[in-house]
Design a protein around this motif. Structure first.
Motif, PDB file in Angstrom:
ATOM      1  N   TYR A 159      -4.121  14.237   0.248  1.00 21.13           N
ATOM      2  CA  TYR A 159      -3.716  12.965   0.848  1.00 21.13           C
ATOM      3  C   TYR A 159      -4.367  11.854   0.050  1.00 21.13           C
ATOM      4  CZ  TYR A 159      -3.060   9.298   4.370  1.00 21.13           C
ATOM      5  OH  TYR A 159      -2.690   8.150   5.015  1.00 21.13           O
TER       6      TYR A 159
ATOM      7  N   ARG B  63      -1.820   2.697  12.344  1.00 18.07           N
ATOM      8  CA  ARG B  63      -2.503   3.367  11.242  1.00 18.07           C
ATOM      9  C   ARG B  63      -1.473   3.973  10.281  1.00 18.07           C
ATOM     10  NH1 ARG B  63      -6.872   2.897   9.141  1.00 18.07           N
ATOM     11  NH2 ARG B  63      -6.698   5.072   8.483  1.00 18.07           N
ATOM     12  N   PRO B  64      -1.741   3.856   8.975  1.00 17.66           N
ATOM     13  CA  PRO B  64      -0.775   4.364   7.997  1.00 17.66           C
ATOM     14  C   PRO B  64      -0.424   5.841   8.195  1.00 17.66           C
ATOM     15  CG  PRO B  64      -2.632   3.276   6.893  1.00 17.66           C
ATOM     16  CD  PRO B  64      -2.897   3.189   8.341  1.00 17.66           C
ATOM     17  N   GLU B  65      -1.435   6.681   8.472  1.00 13.68           N
ATOM     18  CA  GLU B  65      -1.127   8.115   8.597  1.00 13.68           C
ATOM     19  C   GLU B  65      -0.292   8.395   9.836  1.00 13.68           C
ATOM     20  OE1 GLU B  65      -4.140   6.824   8.877  1.00 13.68           O
ATOM     21  OE2 GLU B  65      -4.926   7.456  10.830  1.00 13.68           O
TER      22      GLU B  65
ATOM     23  N   LEU C 156       0.852  -1.190   0.000  1.00 13.35           N
ATOM     24  CA  LEU C 156       0.000   0.000   0.000  1.00 13.35           C
ATOM     25  C   LEU C 156       0.889   1.241   0.000  1.00 13.35           C
ATOM     26  CD1 LEU C 156      -2.810   1.405   0.357  1.00 13.35           C
ATOM     27  CD2 LEU C 156      -2.410   1.257   2.827  1.00 13.35           C
TER      28      LEU C 156
ATOM     29  N   CYS D 110      -7.138   0.197   6.250  1.00 12.41           N
ATOM     30  CA  CYS D 110      -7.795   1.116   5.310  1.00 12.41           C
ATOM     31  C   CYS D 110      -7.194   2.507   5.481  1.00 12.41           C
ATOM     32  CB  CYS D 110      -9.299   1.174   5.539  1.00 12.41           C
ATOM     33  SG  CYS D 110     -10.069   2.558   4.644  1.00 12.41           S
ATOM     34  N   PRO D 111      -6.535   3.028   4.445  1.00  8.80           N
ATOM     35  CA  PRO D 111      -5.856   4.317   4.619  1.00  8.80           C
ATOM     36  C   PRO D 111      -6.825   5.473   4.852  1.00  8.80           C
ATOM     37  CG  PRO D 111      -5.761   3.622   2.326  1.00  8.80           C
ATOM     38  CD  PRO D 111      -6.338   2.475   3.089  1.00  8.80           C
ATOM     39  N   ALA D 112      -8.078   5.288   4.471  1.00  7.07           N
ATOM     40  CA  ALA D 112      -9.063   6.343   4.665  1.00  7.07           C
ATOM     41  C   ALA D 112      -9.811   6.185   5.990  1.00  7.07           C
ATOM     42  CB  ALA D 112     -10.053   6.361   3.502  1.00  7.07           C
ATOM     43  N   GLY D 113      -9.494   5.135   6.736  1.00  2.07           N
ATOM     44  CA  GLY D 113     -10.139   4.934   8.038  1.00  2.07           C
ATOM     45  C   GLY D 113     -11.640   4.762   7.941  1.00  2.07           C
TER      46      GLY D 113
ATOM     47  N   VAL E 262       0.903   5.199   0.602  1.00  2.00           N
ATOM     48  CA  VAL E 262       0.137   6.348   1.097  1.00  2.00           C
ATOM     49  C   VAL E 262       1.009   7.583   0.899  1.00  2.00           C
ATOM     50  CG1 VAL E 262      -1.291   5.101   2.753  1.00  2.00           C
ATOM     51  CG2 VAL E 262       0.897   6.027   3.503  1.00  2.00           C
TER      52      VAL E 262
ATOM     53  N   ALA F 106      -4.011   7.341  -1.373  1.00  2.00           N
ATOM     54  CA  ALA F 106      -3.424   6.011  -1.239  1.00  2.00           C
ATOM     55  C   ALA F 106      -3.710   5.199  -2.491  1.00  2.00           C
ATOM     56  CB  ALA F 106      -3.993   5.303  -0.016  1.00  2.00           C
TER      57      ALA F 106
END
Lengths: 442, 105
Positions: free
Chosen positions: A284, A258-260, A192, B53-56, A194, A286
Protein backbone atom coordinates in the motif's frame (compact mmCIF):
# COMPACT_ATOMS: atom_id res chain seq x y z
CA UNK A 1 30.32 5.23 1.42
CA UNK A 2 32.30 7.51 -0.87
CA UNK A 3 35.60 8.94 0.25
CA UNK A 4 35.35 12.47 1.64
CA UNK A 5 35.89 14.99 -1.09
CA UNK A 6 37.85 18.23 -1.02
CA UNK A 7 35.22 20.96 -1.26
CA UNK A 8 36.87 23.18 -3.84
CA UNK A 9 37.59 20.89 -6.78
CA UNK A 10 34.41 19.54 -8.38
CA UNK A 11 34.73 15.82 -8.93
CA UNK A 12 31.71 15.90 -11.22
CA UNK A 13 30.68 18.29 -13.95
CA UNK A 14 27.02 17.80 -13.10
CA UNK A 15 25.03 16.44 -10.17
CA UNK A 16 21.60 15.05 -11.06
CA UNK A 17 19.33 14.84 -8.02
CA UNK A 18 16.86 11.97 -8.11
CA UNK A 19 17.23 8.69 -10.02
CA UNK A 20 13.62 8.61 -11.20
CA UNK A 21 12.77 8.68 -14.91
CA UNK A 22 13.66 12.37 -15.31
CA UNK A 23 16.97 12.12 -13.46
CA UNK A 24 18.10 8.94 -15.18
CA UNK A 25 17.19 10.34 -18.61
CA UNK A 26 19.14 13.51 -17.81
CA UNK A 27 22.12 11.47 -16.59
CA UNK A 28 22.13 9.34 -19.77
CA UNK A 29 22.24 12.45 -21.95
CA UNK A 30 24.91 14.17 -19.86
CA UNK A 31 27.16 11.12 -19.67
CA UNK A 32 26.86 10.45 -23.40
CA UNK A 33 27.76 14.08 -24.07
CA UNK A 34 30.99 13.52 -22.16
CA UNK A 35 30.14 15.11 -18.82
CA UNK A 36 31.12 13.43 -15.59
CA UNK A 37 27.82 12.87 -13.78
CA UNK A 38 26.79 11.96 -10.26
CA UNK A 39 23.22 10.62 -10.09
CA UNK A 40 21.97 11.01 -6.52
CA UNK A 41 19.17 8.87 -5.12
CA UNK A 42 17.85 9.16 -1.58
CA UNK A 43 16.27 5.70 -1.58
CA UNK A 44 18.31 2.52 -1.13
CA UNK A 45 17.73 1.85 -4.85
CA UNK A 46 16.22 3.84 -7.74
CA UNK A 47 12.42 3.61 -7.74
CA UNK A 48 12.16 2.66 -4.07
CA UNK A 49 10.49 6.03 -3.27
CA UNK A 50 8.40 6.14 -6.43
CA UNK A 51 4.80 5.19 -6.91
CA UNK A 52 2.39 5.83 -9.76
CA UNK A 53 -0.81 4.34 -11.11
CA UNK A 54 0.75 2.03 -13.46
CA UNK A 55 1.12 2.80 -17.19
CA UNK A 56 4.12 4.17 -19.10
CA UNK A 57 4.23 5.14 -22.77
CA UNK A 58 7.80 4.12 -23.51
CA UNK A 59 8.04 5.23 -27.16
CA UNK A 60 9.61 8.36 -25.68
CA UNK A 61 12.68 6.11 -25.13
CA UNK A 62 13.21 5.49 -28.86
CA UNK A 63 16.05 8.00 -29.05
CA UNK A 64 17.50 7.46 -25.57
CA UNK A 65 17.41 3.64 -25.28
CA UNK A 66 16.47 2.30 -28.75
CA UNK A 67 16.52 -1.30 -27.52
CA UNK A 68 13.89 -0.63 -24.83
CA UNK A 69 11.33 -2.99 -26.41
CA UNK A 70 13.60 -5.95 -25.76
CA UNK A 71 15.24 -4.77 -22.56
CA UNK A 72 12.85 -2.68 -20.48
CA UNK A 73 11.21 -4.61 -17.61
CA UNK A 74 7.57 -4.15 -18.60
CA UNK A 75 4.71 -6.04 -16.94
CA UNK A 76 2.01 -6.13 -19.63
CA UNK A 77 1.28 -4.33 -22.89
CA UNK A 78 -1.98 -2.42 -22.56
CA UNK A 79 -4.38 -3.72 -25.21
CA UNK A 80 -7.62 -2.91 -23.40
CA UNK A 81 -8.51 0.53 -22.14
CA UNK A 82 -11.81 1.27 -20.49
CA UNK A 83 -13.22 4.52 -19.16
CA UNK A 84 -15.84 3.78 -16.51
CA UNK A 85 -18.45 6.10 -15.09
CA UNK A 86 -19.71 4.91 -11.72
CA UNK A 87 -22.57 5.93 -9.47
CA UNK A 88 -23.33 4.10 -6.23
CA UNK A 89 -25.34 1.43 -8.06
CA UNK A 90 -24.54 1.86 -11.76
CA UNK A 91 -21.59 1.61 -14.12
CA UNK A 92 -21.17 2.68 -17.72
CA UNK A 93 -18.00 1.67 -19.56
CA UNK A 94 -16.49 2.71 -22.84
CA UNK A 95 -14.34 -0.34 -23.34
CA UNK A 96 -11.79 -0.24 -26.12
CA UNK A 97 -9.49 -3.03 -27.28
CA UNK A 98 -6.84 -2.99 -29.97
CA UNK A 99 -4.58 -5.80 -31.10
CA UNK A 100 -2.34 -3.11 -32.61
CA UNK A 101 -1.35 -2.03 -29.09
CA UNK A 102 -0.06 -5.56 -28.47
CA UNK A 103 2.38 -5.38 -31.39
CA UNK A 104 5.33 -3.19 -32.31
CA UNK A 105 5.54 -0.24 -32.07
CA UNK A 106 3.16 -0.76 -29.09
CA UNK A 107 1.48 1.94 -27.01
CA UNK A 108 1.28 1.74 -23.21
CA UNK A 109 2.70 -0.80 -20.80
CA UNK A 110 2.21 -1.41 -17.11
CA UNK A 111 5.39 -1.34 -15.04
CA UNK A 112 6.48 -1.57 -11.42
CA UNK A 113 8.46 1.53 -10.58
CA UNK A 114 11.11 -0.05 -8.35
CA UNK A 115 11.93 -2.34 -11.30
CA UNK A 116 11.50 0.10 -14.20
CA UNK A 117 13.28 3.02 -12.54
CA UNK A 118 16.20 0.78 -11.53
CA UNK A 119 16.50 -0.37 -15.15
CA UNK A 120 16.52 3.19 -16.47
CA UNK A 121 19.11 4.21 -13.86
CA UNK A 122 21.26 1.27 -14.98
CA UNK A 123 21.22 2.79 -18.48
CA UNK A 124 22.66 5.97 -17.00
CA UNK A 125 25.34 3.94 -15.21
CA UNK A 126 26.15 2.09 -18.44
CA UNK A 127 26.60 5.48 -20.11
CA UNK A 128 29.13 6.40 -17.41
CA UNK A 129 27.13 8.16 -14.68
CA UNK A 130 28.01 7.38 -11.07
CA UNK A 131 24.88 6.34 -9.15
CA UNK A 132 25.01 7.23 -5.47
CA UNK A 133 22.08 5.73 -3.53
CA UNK A 134 20.87 6.24 0.07
CA UNK A 135 21.95 9.88 -0.16
CA UNK A 136 19.53 12.78 0.34
CA UNK A 137 20.28 16.19 -1.14
CA UNK A 138 19.56 18.55 1.75
CA UNK A 139 20.40 21.85 0.11
CA UNK A 140 22.17 23.77 -2.63
CA UNK A 141 25.77 24.94 -2.73
CA UNK A 142 26.20 28.48 -4.04
CA UNK A 143 29.09 30.24 -5.75
CA UNK A 144 30.14 33.81 -5.09
CA UNK A 145 27.49 35.28 -7.37
CA UNK A 146 24.69 33.24 -5.81
CA UNK A 147 24.53 30.67 -8.60
CA UNK A 148 23.97 27.01 -7.84
CA UNK A 149 27.30 25.22 -7.59
CA UNK A 150 26.40 21.75 -6.43
CA UNK A 151 24.40 20.16 -3.65
CA UNK A 152 24.85 19.45 0.02
CA UNK A 153 24.03 15.87 0.96
CA UNK A 154 23.36 14.22 4.30
CA UNK A 155 26.53 12.12 4.12
CA UNK A 156 29.50 13.04 6.30
CA UNK A 157 31.62 15.46 4.24
CA UNK A 158 28.75 15.26 1.85
CA UNK A 159 29.13 18.41 -0.24
CA UNK A 160 29.03 17.63 -3.96
CA UNK A 161 30.27 20.70 -5.81
CA UNK A 162 29.54 20.72 -9.55
CA UNK A 163 29.38 23.06 -12.51
CA UNK A 164 25.63 22.49 -12.73
CA UNK A 165 22.76 20.66 -11.04
CA UNK A 166 19.74 19.01 -12.66
CA UNK A 167 16.98 18.89 -10.02
CA UNK A 168 14.74 15.89 -10.63
CA UNK A 169 13.89 15.52 -6.96
CA UNK A 170 10.19 14.90 -7.45
CA UNK A 171 6.87 16.56 -6.75
CA UNK A 172 7.91 18.25 -3.50
CA UNK A 173 10.67 20.05 -5.42
CA UNK A 174 12.64 21.14 -2.37
CA UNK A 175 15.66 22.21 -4.44
CA UNK A 176 13.57 24.36 -6.81
CA UNK A 177 11.86 25.91 -3.76
CA UNK A 178 15.22 26.68 -2.18
CA UNK A 179 16.38 28.27 -5.44
CA UNK A 180 13.26 30.50 -5.46
CA UNK A 181 11.75 29.04 -8.62
CA UNK A 182 8.11 29.72 -7.64
CA UNK A 183 6.92 26.15 -7.17
CA UNK A 184 3.10 25.94 -6.81
CA UNK A 185 2.28 25.67 -3.13
CA UNK A 186 -1.50 25.44 -2.74
CA UNK A 187 -3.24 22.14 -1.99
CA UNK A 188 -5.36 22.71 -5.11
CA UNK A 189 -2.20 22.43 -7.21
CA UNK A 190 -1.83 18.78 -6.24
CA UNK A 191 -3.79 15.55 -6.11
CA UNK A 192 -3.04 12.58 -3.88
CA UNK A 193 -2.68 9.15 -5.43
CA UNK A 194 -3.26 6.19 -3.12
CA UNK A 195 -2.75 2.69 -4.41
CA UNK A 196 -3.10 -0.92 -3.38
CA UNK A 197 -1.11 -3.64 -5.07
CA UNK A 198 -3.16 -6.85 -4.97
CA UNK A 199 -1.69 -10.27 -5.74
CA UNK A 200 -3.46 -12.52 -8.22
CA UNK A 201 -2.03 -15.32 -10.39
CA UNK A 202 -1.31 -14.27 -13.98
CA UNK A 203 -3.83 -16.72 -15.42
CA UNK A 204 -6.56 -15.45 -13.11
CA UNK A 205 -5.85 -11.84 -14.13
CA UNK A 206 -6.10 -12.87 -17.79
CA UNK A 207 -9.40 -14.68 -17.13
CA UNK A 208 -10.98 -11.82 -15.15
CA UNK A 209 -9.92 -9.12 -17.58
CA UNK A 210 -10.24 -11.14 -20.79
CA UNK A 211 -6.58 -10.82 -21.72
CA UNK A 212 -3.99 -12.92 -23.49
CA UNK A 213 -0.54 -13.62 -22.07
CA UNK A 214 1.30 -10.33 -21.48
CA UNK A 215 -1.76 -8.34 -22.56
CA UNK A 216 -2.85 -5.71 -20.05
CA UNK A 217 -5.88 -3.65 -19.09
CA UNK A 218 -6.09 0.00 -18.10
CA UNK A 219 -9.38 1.06 -16.45
CA UNK A 220 -9.87 4.73 -15.64
CA UNK A 221 -12.81 5.53 -13.39
CA UNK A 222 -14.93 8.65 -12.96
CA UNK A 223 -17.01 8.41 -9.79
CA UNK A 224 -16.52 5.81 -7.06
CA UNK A 225 -14.60 8.30 -4.94
CA UNK A 226 -17.23 8.68 -2.23
CA UNK A 227 -18.13 12.20 -3.30
CA UNK A 228 -14.55 13.47 -3.05
CA UNK A 229 -13.39 15.04 -6.31
CA UNK A 230 -11.04 12.71 -8.13
CA UNK A 231 -11.05 9.42 -9.96
CA UNK A 232 -10.01 5.81 -9.74
CA UNK A 233 -7.98 3.27 -11.64
CA UNK A 234 -7.39 -0.44 -12.05
CA UNK A 235 -4.30 -1.66 -13.91
CA UNK A 236 -3.08 -5.18 -14.53
CA UNK A 237 0.52 -6.09 -13.84
CA UNK A 238 1.90 -9.56 -14.53
CA UNK A 239 0.71 -11.15 -11.30
CA UNK A 240 -0.69 -8.19 -9.39
CA UNK A 241 -3.39 -5.56 -9.85
CA UNK A 242 -2.86 -1.87 -9.09
CA UNK A 243 -6.08 -0.40 -7.72
CA UNK A 244 -6.23 3.15 -6.54
CA UNK A 245 -7.57 6.65 -6.39
CA UNK A 246 -6.46 10.11 -7.34
CA UNK A 247 -8.05 12.62 -4.96
CA UNK A 248 -8.16 16.40 -4.95
CA UNK A 249 -6.18 17.47 -1.87
CA UNK A 250 -8.51 20.27 -0.72
CA UNK A 251 -11.57 18.09 -1.34
CA UNK A 252 -10.05 15.22 0.62
CA UNK A 253 -8.97 17.44 3.50
CA UNK A 254 -12.45 18.96 3.77
CA UNK A 255 -14.28 15.64 3.39
CA UNK A 256 -13.36 14.03 6.70
CA UNK A 257 -13.19 10.77 4.71
CA UNK A 258 -10.07 8.66 5.02
CA UNK A 259 -8.42 7.74 1.71
CA UNK A 260 -8.25 4.01 2.47
CA UNK A 261 -11.97 4.00 3.30
CA UNK A 262 -12.83 5.67 0.00
CA UNK A 263 -10.68 3.06 -1.74
CA UNK A 264 -12.47 0.28 0.15
CA UNK A 265 -15.73 1.71 -1.19
CA UNK A 266 -14.43 1.59 -4.77
CA UNK A 267 -13.32 -2.02 -4.33
CA UNK A 268 -16.80 -2.94 -3.12
CA UNK A 269 -18.56 -1.36 -6.08
CA UNK A 270 -20.48 -4.02 -8.02
CA UNK A 271 -18.50 -3.23 -11.18
CA UNK A 272 -15.10 -3.42 -9.44
CA UNK A 273 -15.54 -6.08 -6.74
CA UNK A 274 -15.55 -9.05 -9.18
CA UNK A 275 -12.19 -7.89 -10.55
CA UNK A 276 -10.43 -7.65 -7.20
CA UNK A 277 -12.19 -10.24 -5.01
CA UNK A 278 -9.89 -12.61 -3.17
CA UNK A 279 -6.72 -10.74 -4.22
CA UNK A 280 -4.50 -10.15 -1.21
CA UNK A 281 -3.02 -6.75 -0.47
CA UNK A 282 0.77 -6.96 -0.87
CA UNK A 283 1.71 -3.28 -0.81
CA UNK A 284 0.00 0.00 0.00
CA UNK A 285 1.33 3.43 -0.76
CA UNK A 286 0.68 7.03 -1.72
CA UNK A 287 2.25 9.80 -3.76
CA UNK A 288 1.39 13.36 -4.75
CA UNK A 289 0.73 14.36 -8.36
CA UNK A 290 1.45 17.90 -9.65
CA UNK A 291 -1.70 19.31 -11.26
CA UNK A 292 -1.06 23.05 -11.35
CA UNK A 293 -0.64 22.99 -15.11
CA UNK A 294 1.46 24.95 -17.51
CA UNK A 295 0.16 28.32 -16.25
CA UNK A 296 1.71 27.69 -12.83
CA UNK A 297 4.88 26.03 -14.01
CA UNK A 298 7.84 27.09 -11.88
CA UNK A 299 10.81 28.93 -13.30
CA UNK A 300 12.59 26.08 -15.08
CA UNK A 301 16.16 27.22 -14.60
CA UNK A 302 18.34 29.43 -12.48
CA UNK A 303 22.08 30.01 -12.64
CA UNK A 304 23.68 26.56 -12.51
CA UNK A 305 20.44 24.58 -12.20
CA UNK A 306 17.67 23.15 -14.38
CA UNK A 307 14.49 21.43 -13.12
CA UNK A 308 12.75 18.48 -14.76
CA UNK A 309 10.02 15.90 -14.20
CA UNK A 310 7.45 16.21 -11.41
CA UNK A 311 9.61 18.88 -9.74
CA UNK A 312 8.88 21.10 -12.76
CA UNK A 313 5.19 20.13 -12.87
CA UNK A 314 5.71 18.16 -16.06
CA UNK A 315 2.91 15.71 -15.68
CA UNK A 316 -0.29 15.38 -17.71
CA UNK A 317 -3.14 14.68 -15.30
CA UNK A 318 -5.92 15.67 -17.63
CA UNK A 319 -8.65 13.17 -16.91
CA UNK A 320 -8.63 11.60 -20.36
CA UNK A 321 -4.87 11.30 -20.74
CA UNK A 322 -2.88 10.40 -17.65
CA UNK A 323 0.81 10.55 -18.39
CA UNK A 324 3.82 11.41 -16.28
CA UNK A 325 6.75 9.09 -16.80
CA UNK A 326 7.03 9.99 -20.50
CA UNK A 327 6.94 13.69 -19.58
CA UNK A 328 9.62 13.07 -16.97
CA UNK A 329 11.85 11.19 -19.42
CA UNK A 330 11.43 13.79 -22.17
CA UNK A 331 12.00 16.76 -19.86
CA UNK A 332 14.93 15.05 -18.13
CA UNK A 333 16.57 14.22 -21.46
CA UNK A 334 16.06 17.81 -22.63
CA UNK A 335 17.51 19.17 -19.38
CA UNK A 336 20.50 16.86 -19.68
CA UNK A 337 21.23 17.89 -23.26
CA UNK A 338 20.89 21.59 -22.46
CA UNK A 339 23.13 21.39 -19.38
CA UNK A 340 25.74 19.38 -21.28
CA UNK A 341 25.90 22.12 -23.94
CA UNK A 342 26.08 24.84 -21.29
CA UNK A 343 28.87 23.10 -19.38
CA UNK A 344 30.79 22.53 -22.62
CA UNK A 345 30.80 26.25 -23.46
CA UNK A 346 31.25 27.29 -19.83
CA UNK A 347 28.04 29.36 -19.59
CA UNK A 348 25.50 28.06 -17.08
CA UNK A 349 23.71 31.38 -16.59
CA UNK A 350 20.02 31.08 -15.71
CA UNK A 351 19.03 33.02 -18.80
CA UNK A 352 20.90 30.78 -21.19
CA UNK A 353 19.70 27.59 -19.49
CA UNK A 354 16.04 28.63 -19.35
CA UNK A 355 15.99 29.80 -22.95
CA UNK A 356 17.70 26.71 -24.34
CA UNK A 357 15.62 24.37 -22.17
CA UNK A 358 12.29 25.93 -23.13
CA UNK A 359 13.31 25.88 -26.77
CA UNK A 360 14.18 22.21 -26.58
CA UNK A 361 10.98 21.34 -24.68
CA UNK A 362 9.02 23.31 -27.25
CA UNK A 363 10.36 21.12 -30.05
CA UNK A 364 8.78 18.00 -28.51
CA UNK A 365 5.46 17.08 -26.96
CA UNK A 366 6.01 18.21 -23.37
CA UNK A 367 5.05 21.88 -23.49
CA UNK A 368 2.67 21.40 -26.45
CA UNK A 369 0.57 18.77 -24.65
CA UNK A 370 0.61 20.67 -21.36
CA UNK A 371 -0.42 23.86 -23.14
CA UNK A 372 -3.17 22.19 -25.14
CA UNK A 373 -4.63 20.44 -22.10
CA UNK A 374 -4.07 23.23 -19.60
CA UNK A 375 -7.77 23.50 -18.78
CA UNK A 376 -8.27 19.78 -18.39
CA UNK A 377 -7.44 19.23 -14.69
CA UNK A 378 -9.83 21.98 -13.63
CA UNK A 379 -12.57 20.61 -15.87
CA UNK A 380 -12.01 17.01 -14.75
CA UNK A 381 -12.27 18.02 -11.07
CA UNK A 382 -15.22 20.39 -11.49
CA UNK A 383 -18.33 19.85 -9.38
CA UNK A 384 -20.73 19.10 -12.21
CA UNK A 385 -18.41 16.72 -14.01
CA UNK A 386 -17.59 14.94 -10.78
CA UNK A 387 -20.97 14.72 -9.12
CA UNK A 388 -23.83 15.45 -11.48
CA UNK A 389 -22.99 14.26 -14.96
CA UNK A 390 -22.13 10.67 -13.94
CA UNK A 391 -25.55 10.31 -12.35
CA UNK A 392 -27.34 11.93 -15.30
CA UNK A 393 -25.51 9.78 -17.85
CA UNK A 394 -26.03 6.52 -15.94
CA UNK A 395 -29.73 7.27 -15.32
CA UNK A 396 -30.20 8.09 -18.96
CA UNK A 397 -28.66 4.82 -20.10
CA UNK A 398 -30.65 2.89 -17.51
CA UNK A 399 -33.93 4.47 -18.62
CA UNK A 400 -33.02 3.98 -22.25
CA UNK A 401 -32.60 0.23 -21.79
CA UNK A 402 -35.34 -0.33 -19.23
CA UNK A 403 -38.31 -1.74 -21.12
CA UNK A 404 -41.36 0.11 -19.91
CA UNK A 405 -44.09 -2.17 -21.31
CA UNK A 406 -47.02 -1.85 -21.46
CA UNK A 407 -46.02 1.79 -22.00
CA UNK A 408 -44.22 2.64 -25.25
CA UNK A 409 -40.58 3.74 -25.16
CA UNK A 410 -40.10 7.32 -24.05
CA UNK A 411 -38.30 9.67 -26.42
CA UNK A 412 -34.59 9.96 -25.58
CA UNK A 413 -34.69 13.73 -25.74
CA UNK A 414 -37.55 13.78 -23.24
CA UNK A 415 -35.56 11.52 -20.92
CA UNK A 416 -32.49 13.72 -21.26
CA UNK A 417 -34.50 16.84 -20.46
CA UNK A 418 -36.05 15.21 -17.43
CA UNK A 419 -32.69 13.98 -16.11
CA UNK A 420 -31.12 17.40 -16.64
CA UNK A 421 -33.91 19.03 -14.69
CA UNK A 422 -33.77 16.37 -11.94
CA UNK A 423 -30.03 16.94 -11.49
CA UNK A 424 -30.59 20.71 -11.36
CA UNK A 425 -28.20 21.42 -14.21
CA UNK A 426 -28.87 24.71 -15.98
CA UNK A 427 -28.85 24.78 -19.77
CA UNK A 428 -26.22 27.47 -19.76
CA UNK A 429 -23.90 25.41 -17.52
CA UNK A 430 -24.40 22.42 -19.78
CA UNK A 431 -23.56 24.53 -22.80
CA UNK A 432 -20.53 26.09 -21.13
CA UNK A 433 -19.22 22.69 -19.95
CA UNK A 434 -19.80 21.30 -23.43
CA UNK A 435 -17.89 24.19 -24.92
CA UNK A 436 -15.11 23.82 -22.33
CA UNK A 437 -14.81 20.11 -23.19
CA UNK A 438 -14.60 20.88 -26.88
CA UNK A 439 -11.99 23.57 -26.27
CA UNK A 440 -10.00 21.37 -23.91
CA UNK A 441 -9.96 18.09 -25.73
CA UNK A 442 -10.67 18.57 -29.44
CA UNK B 1 -39.79 -23.17 -9.94
CA UNK B 2 -39.01 -19.54 -9.26
CA UNK B 3 -35.72 -17.93 -10.22
CA UNK B 4 -34.43 -16.19 -7.12
CA UNK B 5 -33.33 -12.58 -7.24
CA UNK B 6 -29.59 -12.31 -7.75
CA UNK B 7 -27.51 -11.88 -4.62
CA UNK B 8 -25.14 -8.97 -4.36
CA UNK B 9 -21.52 -9.87 -5.15
CA UNK B 10 -19.70 -10.71 -1.95
CA UNK B 11 -16.56 -8.58 -1.90
CA UNK B 12 -13.50 -9.46 0.15
CA UNK B 13 -13.29 -8.13 3.70
CA UNK B 14 -10.88 -5.19 4.12
CA UNK B 15 -7.71 -5.63 6.10
CA UNK B 16 -7.22 -3.59 9.26
CA UNK B 17 -5.32 -0.31 8.93
CA UNK B 18 -2.44 -1.80 10.90
CA UNK B 19 -2.20 -4.81 8.57
CA UNK B 20 -2.50 -2.50 5.55
CA UNK B 21 0.49 -0.44 6.71
CA UNK B 22 2.42 -3.61 7.55
CA UNK B 23 2.46 -4.59 3.85
CA UNK B 24 4.85 -1.73 3.08
CA UNK B 25 8.49 -1.67 4.15
CA UNK B 26 9.71 1.24 6.24
CA UNK B 27 13.32 1.62 7.35
CA UNK B 28 12.94 3.83 10.36
CA UNK B 29 15.50 6.63 10.70
CA UNK B 30 16.71 7.52 14.19
CA UNK B 31 15.61 11.14 13.69
CA UNK B 32 12.09 12.31 12.91
CA UNK B 33 11.76 14.02 9.52
CA UNK B 34 8.40 15.51 10.55
CA UNK B 35 8.24 18.13 13.27
CA UNK B 36 4.88 19.30 14.54
CA UNK B 37 4.55 22.44 16.62
CA UNK B 38 2.12 21.40 19.33
CA UNK B 39 1.21 24.97 20.26
CA UNK B 40 0.08 25.76 16.71
CA UNK B 41 -2.03 22.62 16.55
CA UNK B 42 -3.87 23.12 19.82
CA UNK B 43 -6.17 25.74 18.40
CA UNK B 44 -6.71 23.98 15.06
CA UNK B 45 -10.28 22.86 14.50
CA UNK B 46 -10.03 21.75 10.88
CA UNK B 47 -7.22 19.17 11.32
CA UNK B 48 -6.74 18.53 7.62
CA UNK B 49 -3.67 16.38 8.32
CA UNK B 50 -5.77 13.93 10.35
CA UNK B 51 -8.10 13.34 7.42
CA UNK B 52 -5.73 13.49 4.50
CA UNK B 53 -2.46 11.83 5.57
CA UNK B 54 -2.70 8.52 3.71
CA UNK B 55 -0.59 6.80 6.35
CA UNK B 56 -2.78 8.06 9.21
CA UNK B 57 0.21 9.49 11.04
CA UNK B 58 -1.69 12.36 12.69
CA UNK B 59 -4.07 11.53 15.53
CA UNK B 60 -6.15 14.13 17.36
CA UNK B 61 -5.91 14.06 21.14
CA UNK B 62 -8.76 14.93 23.44
CA UNK B 63 -8.66 18.53 24.57
CA UNK B 64 -7.06 19.67 21.30
CA UNK B 65 -3.72 19.10 19.66
CA UNK B 66 -2.21 16.39 17.53
CA UNK B 67 -0.22 13.28 18.27
CA UNK B 68 1.98 12.23 15.35
CA UNK B 69 4.55 9.67 14.42
CA UNK B 70 6.95 9.61 11.50
CA UNK B 71 7.89 5.95 11.28
CA UNK B 72 5.40 4.77 8.65
CA UNK B 73 5.47 7.83 6.41
CA UNK B 74 4.99 7.47 2.63
CA UNK B 75 6.91 10.77 2.24
CA UNK B 76 4.21 12.18 -0.02
CA UNK B 77 4.03 15.73 1.40
CA UNK B 78 0.25 15.85 1.85
CA UNK B 79 0.42 16.92 5.50
CA UNK B 80 2.35 20.16 5.05
CA UNK B 81 0.42 21.09 1.90
CA UNK B 82 -3.05 20.72 3.45
CA UNK B 83 -2.08 22.30 6.78
CA UNK B 84 -3.78 25.65 7.31
CA UNK B 85 -1.59 26.75 10.18
CA UNK B 86 1.62 28.32 9.00
CA UNK B 87 4.65 26.73 10.60
CA UNK B 88 2.73 23.94 12.33
CA UNK B 89 4.25 21.13 10.26
CA UNK B 90 7.90 21.13 9.26
CA UNK B 91 8.61 18.35 6.84
CA UNK B 92 11.68 17.20 4.97
CA UNK B 93 12.88 13.96 3.45
CA UNK B 94 14.26 11.38 5.87
CA UNK B 95 17.98 10.71 5.77
CA UNK B 96 19.34 8.80 2.79
CA UNK B 97 18.42 5.12 2.74
CA UNK B 98 15.76 5.50 5.44
CA UNK B 99 11.99 5.72 5.18
CA UNK B 100 9.57 4.02 2.82
CA UNK B 101 10.87 1.37 0.41
CA UNK B 102 8.40 0.43 -2.30
CA UNK B 103 9.01 -2.95 -3.89
CA UNK B 104 5.89 -3.77 -5.89
CA UNK B 105 4.32 -0.38 -6.70
Amino acid sequence: MPEPRPPAAPEFDVVVVGAGPAGSAAAVQLARAGCSVCLLERGPAPGSKNLFGGVVYPKVLDDLVPEWREEAPLERWVTRRATMILTDTQALSIDFRSTAWGQAPYNGATVLRPVFDAWLASQAEAAGAVLLTSTTAVGLLRNGSGGVAGVRTDRPDGDLPAKAVVACDGVNAFLAKEAGCAVPSKPSHYTLGVKEVLALPAGEIERRFGLGTREGADFEILGGTGGVAGGGFVYTNRDTLSVGLVLSLPALAASKCRPEEILAGLKQHPAIAPLVVGADLVEYGAHLIPEAGVGMMPRLATEGMVIAGDAAGMCLASGLWLEGVNFAIASGAAAGAVVADAVAVGDVSGRRLEKAYRKRLGEGFVLADLERLKRAPQLALSERLQHRYPQVICNLVEEMFTVTNPHPKPRLLALARAERARAGIRWRDLASDGWASVRTFL
Amino acid sequence: MTVPAPAAFASSPEVSFEDRMATTEFRVAPDAHIVVDGDSCRGCTTQECVTACPAGLFVPISGGGILFNYEQCFECGTCYLVCNTKGAITWRYPEGGAGVVYRRS
